[in-house]
Every structure is written in structure tokens, then in C-alpha cells.
Design an enzyme around this catalytic site. Structure first.
Site, short mmCIF file in Angstrom:
data_model
loop_
_atom_site.label_atom_id
_atom_site.label_comp_id
_atom_site.label_asym_id
_atom_site.label_seq_id
_atom_site.Cartn_x
_atom_site.Cartn_y
_atom_site.Cartn_z
CB THR A 173 -0.89 0.05 1.26
OG1 THR A 173 -0.02 0.14 2.39
CG2 THR A 173 -1.75 -1.18 1.37
CD GLU A 316 -4.67 -2.45 2.87
OE1 GLU A 316 -5.13 -2.04 1.78
OE2 GLU A 316 -3.98 -1.76 3.63
CE LYS A 426 -16.87 12.79 17.82
NZ LYS A 426 -16.46 11.68 18.66
CD1 TRP A 431 -19.73 10.87 13.85
CD2 TRP A 431 -17.60 11.43 13.59
NE1 TRP A 431 -19.02 10.21 14.82
CE2 TRP A 431 -17.69 10.53 14.67
CE3 TRP A 431 -16.34 11.92 13.23
CZ2 TRP A 431 -16.58 10.11 15.40
CZ3 TRP A 431 -15.23 11.50 13.96
CH2 TRP A 431 -15.36 10.61 15.03
P1 ADP Z 1 -3.61 3.39 -1.29
O1 ADP Z 1 -3.95 3.61 0.15
O2 ADP Z 1 -2.32 2.80 -1.59
O3 ADP Z 1 -4.08 4.47 -2.22
P2 ADP Z 1 -5.62 1.72 -2.37
O4 ADP Z 1 -5.46 2.00 -3.78
O5 ADP Z 1 -5.74 0.36 -1.88
O6 ADP Z 1 -4.44 2.16 -1.62
O7 ADP Z 1 -6.76 2.69 -1.84
C1 ADP Z 1 -7.88 2.22 -1.20
C2 ADP Z 1 -8.75 3.35 -0.76
O8 ADP Z 1 -9.20 4.12 -1.87
C3 ADP Z 1 -10.02 2.88 -0.12
O9 ADP Z 1 -9.80 2.52 1.22
C4 ADP Z 1 -10.94 4.08 -0.28
O10 ADP Z 1 -10.69 5.05 0.71
C5 ADP Z 1 -10.51 4.63 -1.60
N1 ADP Z 1 -11.45 4.17 -2.64
C6 ADP Z 1 -11.31 3.14 -3.48
N2 ADP Z 1 -12.36 3.03 -4.30
C7 ADP Z 1 -13.21 4.03 -3.99
C8 ADP Z 1 -14.50 4.45 -4.48
N3 ADP Z 1 -15.12 3.85 -5.48
N4 ADP Z 1 -15.07 5.51 -3.88
C9 ADP Z 1 -14.46 6.16 -2.87
N5 ADP Z 1 -13.26 5.81 -2.37
C10 ADP Z 1 -12.64 4.76 -2.92
#
Ligand code: ADP
Length: 529
Positions: A173, A316, A426, A431
Site C-alpha cells: 500500500t 488489502e 468532528k 461528524w
Molecule cells: P492506497 O492507500 O495505496 O491508495 P488503495 O489503492 O488500496 O491504496 O486505496 C484504497 C482506498 O481508496 C479505499 O480505502 C478508499 O478510501 C478509496 N477508494 C477506493 N475506491 C473508492 C471508491 N469507489 N469511492 C471512494 N473511495 C474509494
């Protein structure tokens, strides 16, 4: 008592065997960085991958060893995925956009043995070589080097045997906080994810599909496409460059029916369409994920008769968690309602379970009423259990993984994200969703990008401010933005200030980095604070 069916381990090499056997002549097209184009087939990809396993063996690479890549999307990169897993190795795709200290950390942490790289990334290799302590072999995908290397072999060999729970791939990640963390996928988890990911309610692949994946092969396993595509014999159209003109040209010439990318990719494509008056040709399905698909994007694609699969997931989760597919009552919905649905993050794939829990106590499940927001947790066979080399499980109770996302689940099971745990604001004990504020701001024509962060306030604890990048030549004012927001958000959500900036910081995967933005505004004082 045992059942009485055959042993057929869920190893990903079955995918390429199937593609070569049943869809052997189906093409894989690549547009290279130098502008040239080549065509190969699933049959040839398999043969080349087998040759690569022989070449890797000669280098002394063994089962379980990490074989890394630093490359854009192209057919040789695809070969290397199957070559690396075919020897029983663990494919480690490195994101070339990471910062040097992250690149140093992950290759050493992964203990990569071999690195296959694009010529374009030679400066990174030169810079990092002294710092990478475990990589013994560097092989360039270009200059004929990769082809010569595998060309010395005949492919007369077999895939390594092993257990379906063996690891096959390692993705880190981007680590917006602390060091990047490695997610170690298994053959079985990857195979199950591939099978579920190609279904009609998800990416909707069949043998007619022509797929242009813009999501990079170095990010979140390219959403599983190289695996799932093999199961259906999809024709892949790769571009090693991300120029919308090149992508569009390929789309039209190759008859692309499916494409996948983060919202910014689609945005760039729209700009190209606006400038040229072109359309998207035979495109049937647009897969959008990685961050929320803005409403105008969903609307524009759907108006053009294209199905939008808005997907949520993370490294993940292999990464697909939920996808927006038409619901059972789709045909009874108005167009506006259909767009509303697709703007949400969709429903879980078979194999993924989701729940939202209290933000204060992460084991208390909240109702699926479409109103109560909480921390999103997931579980399933392709969801992380433990980060690579970590001592402790990444789950809260041995089962559920806390995603760091915040959202509501609607009664029909649709997920709607409202924030990240780290980004919710917050104010006075309540929220505020930074995402909803940003979405409302992004729908203003003069706004190119908007991000909302919480600023310390002595009375309310935190109050939101909105940081805005204007579109070139736009003269949008703070007042105009507030007037627009007032129509879409609760009164007490109104940002205390609107700040215009030239640029909002982005991380290595192109997403807004709230961490850096908060850092920029660390000493910011609210007028009434
Ligand atoms: P990194 O943290 O490396 O960018 P990822 O690509 O795994 O890793 O990112 C995952 C995160 O991206 C998710 O936890 C979420 O917050 C965001 N995300 C992914 N798809 C969507 C979506 N369709 N809408 C909103 N947020 C998204």
C-alpha cells in the site's frame, strides 16, 4: 468423511493454461512508449512465461522468491506476471511513482531477488541500485533484453507445483502514514477473486470483451485484470503511455468494449473528447474505482449508453470489494435515480462480506439503514489477514478487517462511503463528511479540484475548511461556492473558510494526500478561533 471429487488446486497458472488452450489466438495488443505497436496472443504469452520460468531457474530463483517488476502496462509485463508465479515465485509489482525512501524500503523489505524494468525507469534503477540490498539481477523489458533472455529457452517445462495457499503476489500500500505495508496474495485468494471479478454483476467479461486497462499493473494488482482476463480470454489492449489521445485512438482502432481506470483517467479522456468531438466508439463498460466517481462523470457515461461499474476496494482486498451493478428494480428507476445508485459504491461481490461498526467501538455493528454511518469492515477469502512479515493479524477480532473507510450501508446492501476514518471532521461532537462537502464543491463548474480538512477550533473541536483549485480562467468566488454548498449540505457543515490554492498535493497513486494538505495548513487559524 471426505468428498469424492478431483484434486484441482486453485493455482493461478490454471488461468493461463485455460487462456492458451481455449482462447489461444486471442490477441494482446501493446502500444509501446516509442510509439510502435506489437501483437501477441494468449498462447504465446503462456509459452513466453514458461520460457521465463526456465530463465529464472538458471538465475537460481527458487519457489517463494520475490520477483519484482517496475513497469507500465504491456505484454511483456503480462508475461512476467505468469513467469514469476509459474516458477512458484512471488510477483512483486513496484509502483514507480513512489518516493525514493519508499522504493528503498519496499524492495529491501520484500527481499526482491530479480527486478524487471522498463527502460524509461532506468534513472530510478541507477539511483536506487546502491540502496537495494537484495536484488541480484536487473533485466530490462526493452532493447530486446527481455526477449533475448527468455529467447534462449524452449518453454519445454512445467509450472512449479505447490499448495493453493502458497503466496503468488505481493503489493504494497502506498503508506500515506508510516512505512508502506505489504499485502501477500495467495494463489487461492487470487483465483477466487478472479472468478468473482469477471461476473456480470462485476466487470462483466466474456470472450467478446476487448479490454483497455488504464489502471496500472503496478497498482493494486491492476484490479485483478491480468488474472480475470485470462479466465475469459479477453483481448487486452495495453498502452505503455497514458496519453488520452493514444488511449482513444487504440479504443477506436481495436474496438475496445471495456476499460478501467481511476476518475482522473476518465476526466482526461473527457477533455480529449471535448477537444476533438470524438466519442467512445464501442465502449460498453467503464470501470471506475480507486476514489469516488463524480456524479457528472457517471451521468455523462450513462447518457452515452455506457454501463458504469463503480467499484470500491483497496490493496488489502485484492482489491475488489463492492461494485455498482444494476439492481433488480433497475428498469423501474428514473435515469436520475439510476445515476444516484451508481454514484454510491455498489454492493459486495460474492465472497465479500461488509459491515459498518461504531466509530467509537469497532465491534458494535450498526444498522443497515442507509443513515447510520460507521467504520467499514470486510471479511472474505481474498481479504487481508496479516501484513507481510507482521507479527500480528490485521483484523480486529481474527475475522474482520477495518478498512479505514467510513460509510453507510443501505437496506438493499449498497455501500455508500462518506469518508476515511482519518479524514472525518468532528465538530461539536458530530461528524461532518469531508467527501460530501468535496462532492458538492466539485459540481461547481469553475472548480477543478476541492479538498476539505478539519482545522482546530477551541469551541467546536474542529471546523471544516475547503481548499479549492480553480479551473484555468474561471472566476469562481468564495461567496459563489458557499451559495452553491448551501443548497446541498446541512447548515452547520458549511466550511468556515474557502481557501484558493494553485495545487492540492497528491500521493503516489494520484489521490489527494490529505496528510500533506493538513501539514500545509498546520498553522492555519480560523478567524473566530
Ligand atoms: P492506497 O492507500 O495505496 O491508495 P488503495 O489503492 O488500496 O491504496 O486505496 C484504497 C482506498 O481508496 C479505499 O480505502 C478508499 O478510501 C478509496 N477508494 C477506493 N475506491 C473508492 C471508491 N469507489 N469511492 C471512494 N473511495 C474509494
Amino acid at each position: 468423511m471426505l468428498g469424492a471429487m478431483q484434486d484441482w488446486d486453485l493455482r493461478v497458472t490454471h488461468l493461463i493454461d485455460h487462456a492458451a488452450r481455449e482462447h489461444g489466438n486471442r490477441e494482446i495488443v501493446t502500444h509501446w512508449a516509442d510509439g510502435s505497436e506489437t501483437r501477441t496472443t494468449w498462447g504465446e504469452v503462456r509459452l513466453d512465461a514458461l520460457k521465463m520460468t526456465q530463465a529464472l531457474r538458471k538465475l537460481g530463483v527458487q519457489s517463494g522468491d520475490r520477483v519484482a517488476t517496475l513497469a507500465m502496462n504491456h505484454s511483456r509485463h503480462l508475461v512476467s506476471w505468469y513467469g514469476a508465479v509459474g516458477i512458484g515465485g512471488v510477483l512483486h509489482t513496484i509502483n514507480p511513482r513512489l518516493f525514493d525512501d519508499q522504493l528503498e524500503y519496499i524492495a529491501n523489505h520484500a527481499e526482491d531477488q530479480v527486478l524487471l524494468f522498463d527502460k524509461a525507469f532506468t534513472p530510478i534503477i541507477e539511483r536506487m541500485k546502491p540502496k537495494w540490498t537484495t536484488i541480484k539481477h536487473y533485466i530490462c523489458f526493452d532493447n530486446g533484453e527481455f526477449e533475448d533472455w527468455i529467447g534462449a529457452e524452449d518453454g519445454q517445462t512445467e509450472w512449479a507445483k505447490g499448495d493453493e495457499r502458497d503466496p503468488c503476489m505481493l503489493c504494497y500500500t502506498s503508506g500515506t502514514t508510516g512505512n508502506p505495508k505489504g499485502v501477500l496474495y495467495e494463489h487461492r485468494s487470487t483465483m477466487l477473486h478472479a472468478i468473482s471479478g469477471i461476473q456480470p454483476h462485476s466487470f462483466d467479461f466474456d470472450a467478446q470483451a476487448v479490454m483497455l486497462p488504464v489502471v496500472p499493473m503496478f497498482h493494486a494488482a491492476s484490479w485483478g485484470l491480468p488474472w480475470g482476463g485470462a479466465a475469459c480470454g479477453v483481448k487486452f489492449v495495453y498502452s505503455a503511455v497514458n496519453d488520452p489521445k493514444v488511449l482513444h485512438d487504440l479504443m477506436i482502432r481495436e474496438g475496445v468494449t471495456h476499460s478501467a481506470g481511476v476518475p482522473t483517467v476518465w476526466l482526461a479522456m473527457f477533455q480529449h473528447l471535448d477537444a476533438t468531438g470524438a466519442d467512445l466508439g464501442k465502449l460498453k463498460q467503464a470501470i471506475i474505482g480507486g476514489s469516488a466517481a463524480p456524479r457528472f462523470m457517471v451521468e455523462r457515461l450513462m447518457k452515452a449508453g455506457i454501463r458504469v461499474a463503480h467499484a470500491w476496494g483497496m490493496t488489502e482486498t485484492s482489491p475488489i470489494g463492492t461494485v455498482g451493478a444494476p439492481s433488480h428494480n433497475w428498469d423501474e428507476l428514473s435515469f436520475e435515480e439510476q445515476v444516484d445508485n451508481v454514484c454510491k459504491q455498489g454492493r459486495p461481490l460474492f465472497g465479500v462480506e461488509i459491515r459498518v461498526v461504531s466509530l467509537d467501538d469497532n465491534t458494535v455493528e450498526l444498522p443497515r439503514d442507509g443513515k447510520t454511518s460507521g467504520a467499514l469492515q470486510v471479511r472474505g477469502p481474498w481479504i487481508i489477514k496479516r501484513y507481510f512479515k507482521a507479527e500480528e493479524d490485521a483484523t480486529v477480532d481474527g475475522q474482520w478487517f477495518d478498512t479505514g473507510d467510513v460509510g453507510v450501508i443501505h437496506p438493499d446492501g449498497t455501500l455508500q462511503l462518506t469518508d476515511r476514518t482519518k479524514d472525518v471532521i468532528k465538530s461539536g461532537g458530530e461528524w461532518i463528511s469531508s467527501v460530501e462537502l468535496e462532492n458538492a464543491a466539485m459540481s461547481i463548474p469553475g472548480v477543478a479540484e476541492a479538498a476539505c480538512i478539519g482545522i482546530y477550533h477551541p469551541k467546536w473541536d474542529e471546523r471544516p475548511i475547503l481548499v479549492v483549485v480553480k479551473k484555468p480562467d474561471a472566476d469562481v468566488t468564495a461567496e459563489a461556492i458557499k451559495d452553491h454548498l448551501a443548497q446541498h449540505i446541512a447548515k452547520w457543515w458549511m466550511p468556515d473558510a474557502i481557501e484558493f490554492v494553485a495545487e492540492i498535493p497528491h500521493g503516489a497513486t494520484g489521490k489527494i494526500s490529505k496528510k500533506d494538505l493538513r501539514e500545509q495548513f498546520r498553522d492555519y487559524k480560523l478567524v473566530d478561533a
